[in-house]
Motif scaffolding. Structure first.
Motif, PDB file in Angstrom:
ATOM      1  N   UNK A  49     -19.960 -14.622  -3.361  1.00  0.00           N
ATOM      2  CA  UNK A  49     -19.611 -13.670  -2.366  1.00  0.00           C
ATOM      3  C   UNK A  49     -17.992 -13.659  -2.529  1.00  0.00           C
ATOM      4  N   UNK A  50     -17.450 -12.414  -2.094  1.00  0.00           N
ATOM      5  CA  UNK A  50     -15.876 -12.178  -2.029  1.00  0.00           C
ATOM      6  C   UNK A  50     -15.856 -11.273  -0.633  1.00  0.00           C
ATOM      7  N   UNK A  51     -14.719 -11.499  -0.172  1.00  0.00           N
ATOM      8  CA  UNK A  51     -14.265 -10.679   1.151  1.00  0.00           C
ATOM      9  C   UNK A  51     -14.554  -9.265   0.944  1.00  0.00           C
ATOM     10  N   UNK A  52     -14.642  -8.539   2.105  1.00  0.00           N
ATOM     11  CA  UNK A  52     -14.806  -7.220   2.054  1.00  0.00           C
ATOM     12  C   UNK A  52     -13.592  -6.427   1.617  1.00  0.00           C
ATOM     13  N   UNK A  53     -12.314  -7.001   2.025  1.00  0.00           N
ATOM     14  CA  UNK A  53     -11.120  -6.465   1.533  1.00  0.00           C
ATOM     15  C   UNK A  53     -11.090  -6.366   0.024  1.00  0.00           C
ATOM     16  N   UNK A  54     -11.790  -7.400  -0.790  1.00  0.00           N
ATOM     17  CA  UNK A  54     -11.834  -7.044  -2.362  1.00  0.00           C
ATOM     18  C   UNK A  54     -12.215  -5.644  -2.792  1.00  0.00           C
ATOM     19  N   UNK A  55     -12.984  -4.825  -1.921  1.00  0.00           N
ATOM     20  CA  UNK A  55     -13.339  -3.512  -2.353  1.00  0.00           C
ATOM     21  C   UNK A  55     -12.457  -2.560  -2.311  1.00  0.00           C
ATOM     22  N   UNK A  56     -11.456  -2.851  -1.558  1.00  0.00           N
ATOM     23  CA  UNK A  56     -10.248  -1.662  -1.204  1.00  0.00           C
ATOM     24  C   UNK A  56      -9.516  -1.614  -2.335  1.00  0.00           C
ATOM     25  N   UNK A  57      -9.346  -0.394  -2.989  1.00  0.00           N
ATOM     26  CA  UNK A  57      -8.573  -0.164  -4.203  1.00  0.00           C
ATOM     27  C   UNK A  57      -7.096  -0.163  -4.291  1.00  0.00           C
ATOM     28  N   UNK A  58      -6.636   0.183  -2.856  1.00  0.00           N
ATOM     29  CA  UNK A  58      -5.072   0.179  -2.767  1.00  0.00           C
ATOM     30  C   UNK A  58      -4.625  -1.140  -2.623  1.00  0.00           C
ATOM     31  N   UNK A  59      -5.237  -2.330  -2.228  1.00  0.00           N
ATOM     32  CA  UNK A  59      -4.840  -3.539  -1.981  1.00  0.00           C
ATOM     33  C   UNK A  59      -5.588  -4.483  -3.011  1.00  0.00           C
ATOM     34  N   UNK A  60      -6.573  -4.114  -3.375  1.00  0.00           N
ATOM     35  CA  UNK A  60      -7.183  -4.977  -4.374  1.00  0.00           C
ATOM     36  C   UNK A  60      -7.101  -4.739  -5.965  1.00  0.00           C
ATOM     37  N   UNK A  61      -6.424  -5.679  -6.648  1.00  0.00           N
ATOM     38  CA  UNK A  61      -6.518  -5.243  -7.844  1.00  0.00           C
ATOM     39  C   UNK A  61      -7.566  -5.336  -8.775  1.00  0.00           C
ATOM     40  N   UNK A  62      -8.705  -6.112  -8.123  1.00  0.00           N
ATOM     41  CA  UNK A  62      -9.831  -6.419  -8.923  1.00  0.00           C
ATOM     42  C   UNK A  62     -11.147  -5.659  -8.024  1.00  0.00           C
ATOM     43  N   UNK A  63     -10.774  -4.400  -7.422  1.00  0.00           N
ATOM     44  CA  UNK A  63     -11.693  -3.912  -6.806  1.00  0.00           C
ATOM     45  C   UNK A  63     -13.081  -3.471  -7.508  1.00  0.00           C
ATOM     46  N   UNK A  64     -12.784  -2.941  -8.665  1.00  0.00           N
ATOM     47  CA  UNK A  64     -13.838  -2.565  -9.521  1.00  0.00           C
ATOM     48  C   UNK A  64     -14.804  -3.752  -9.647  1.00  0.00           C
ATOM     49  N   UNK A  65     -14.233  -4.873 -10.191  1.00  0.00           N
ATOM     50  CA  UNK A  65     -14.955  -6.129 -10.673  1.00  0.00           C
ATOM     51  C   UNK A  65     -15.891  -6.521  -8.941  1.00  0.00           C
ATOM     52  N   UNK A  66     -15.188  -6.622  -8.002  1.00  0.00           N
ATOM     53  CA  UNK A  66     -15.452  -6.985  -6.680  1.00  0.00           C
ATOM     54  C   UNK A  66     -17.054  -6.261  -6.336  1.00  0.00           C
ATOM     55  N   UNK A  67     -17.163  -5.074  -6.726  1.00  0.00           N
ATOM     56  CA  UNK A  67     -18.221  -4.100  -6.416  1.00  0.00           C
ATOM     57  C   UNK A  67     -19.614  -4.899  -6.847  1.00  0.00           C
ATOM     58  N   UNK A  68     -19.317  -5.810  -7.843  1.00  0.00           N
ATOM     59  CA  UNK A  68     -20.793  -6.445  -8.602  1.00  0.00           C
ATOM     60  C   UNK A  68     -21.064  -7.440  -7.480  1.00  0.00           C
ATOM     61  N   UNK A  69     -20.572  -7.881  -6.404  1.00  0.00           N
ATOM     62  CA  UNK A  69     -20.786  -9.098  -5.509  1.00  0.00           C
ATOM     63  C   UNK A  69     -21.066  -8.723  -4.206  1.00  0.00           C
TER      64      UNK A  69
END
Length: 274
Positions: A49-69
């Protein structure tokens, strides 16, 4: 083979086997910055699991990858249900949550914020070691350093003055990734010259007197139009920079330290006056 050599090989086998067995198989990150490094370095089957903040594209460089978890909100009940063998947290993660997890016997590792490239290297190395991905960590650091070294060889002898200037005069001074990136790219950071340490404000008058060649900004929420943002369009600033608008360098490069700093430095380097 003599007895001493045999003993040494047996000890080596035991240590190697133990370290391999200790590699975490269910890793949870409850902090945006540890999200980034875990997503870059971890095996897909290792990331629980990753934090919900990982999905925010303006702050998360890895937002696209985070959507898989699966995502979490750093709540104890979520974490316990996921049965992690390693929990990754930030320096400012809720202390009571960290204390509870440790009391219950969970392994928790906290990462400091990065304010320099050296800090980034240290966090990459540490993350890679924790999850058994040392080779991938070394490769990541080497690739980042190669990109930065390439730019270093092309920096001008006389550095033009520039600064990050964000809503309400917010800027990045000494001991910030913005400052490190400006210097690595070949700019002289006005905020540092003015004595700003960390992230703080610089008033418009001081900025004008410093005579910047180019201004940069990072919008946390692109597309908004606050009064603070209107300051960036001040006609005197446009006159100083010969009509050049502030160059946007996405906020996701700065909020967390990672190898994406090299991409930010490349953007800044390309903006040098030719």
């Amino acid at each position: 083979m003599n007895r001493r050599s045999l003993t040494f090989l047996l000890l080596l086998w035991v240590v190697t086997g133990a370290s391999g067995a200790e590699q975490p198989q269910r890793v949870i990150s409850i902090n945006l910055c540890t999200d980034q490094l875990l997503l870059m370095l971890g095996r897909p089957d290792q990331i629980a699991s990753v934090s919900h903040l990982a999905l925010e594209p303006n702050s998360s460089y890895m937002a696209a990858q985070a959507a898989n978890y699966p995502v979490n909100h750093a709540k104890a009940e979520e974490i316990l249900a996921l049965k992690p063998d390693l929990v990754l947290a930030g320096a400012y993660t809720d202390r009571s949550l960290i204390a509870l997890l440790k009391k219950l016997g969970y392994r928790v590792e906290q990462f400091p914020l990065a304010s320099s490239v050296e800090d980034i290297r240290g966090n990459i190395h540490r993350m890679a070691g924790l999850i058994g991905r040392e080779a991938q960590g070394r490769q990541m650091i080497e690739a980042m350093d190669e990109r930065l070294e390439r730019i270093k060889r092309q920096r001008p002898e006389i550095r033009p003055k520039g600064a990050f200037y964000q809503p309400n005069g917010y800027t990045g001074g000494i001991n910030t990734l913005q400052h490190s990136a400006l210097e690595l790219a070949g700019w002289e950071n006005i905020a540092a010259l003015e004595g700003v340490i960390g992230y703080g404000a610089i008033d418009l008058e001081r900025l004008i007197l410093a005579r910047p060649v180019q201004l940069f900004t990072s919008s946390y929420a692109p597309g908004t139009h606050s009064r603070g943002q209107q300051l960036l369009q001040h006609p005197v600033l446009r006159q100083l920079t010969r009509g050049r608008a502030p160059i946007e360098v996405a906020y996701r490069y700065w909020i967390c330290g990672g190898p994406m700093i090299a991409e930010a430095v490349e953007i800044l380097h390309r903006s040098l006056p030719r």
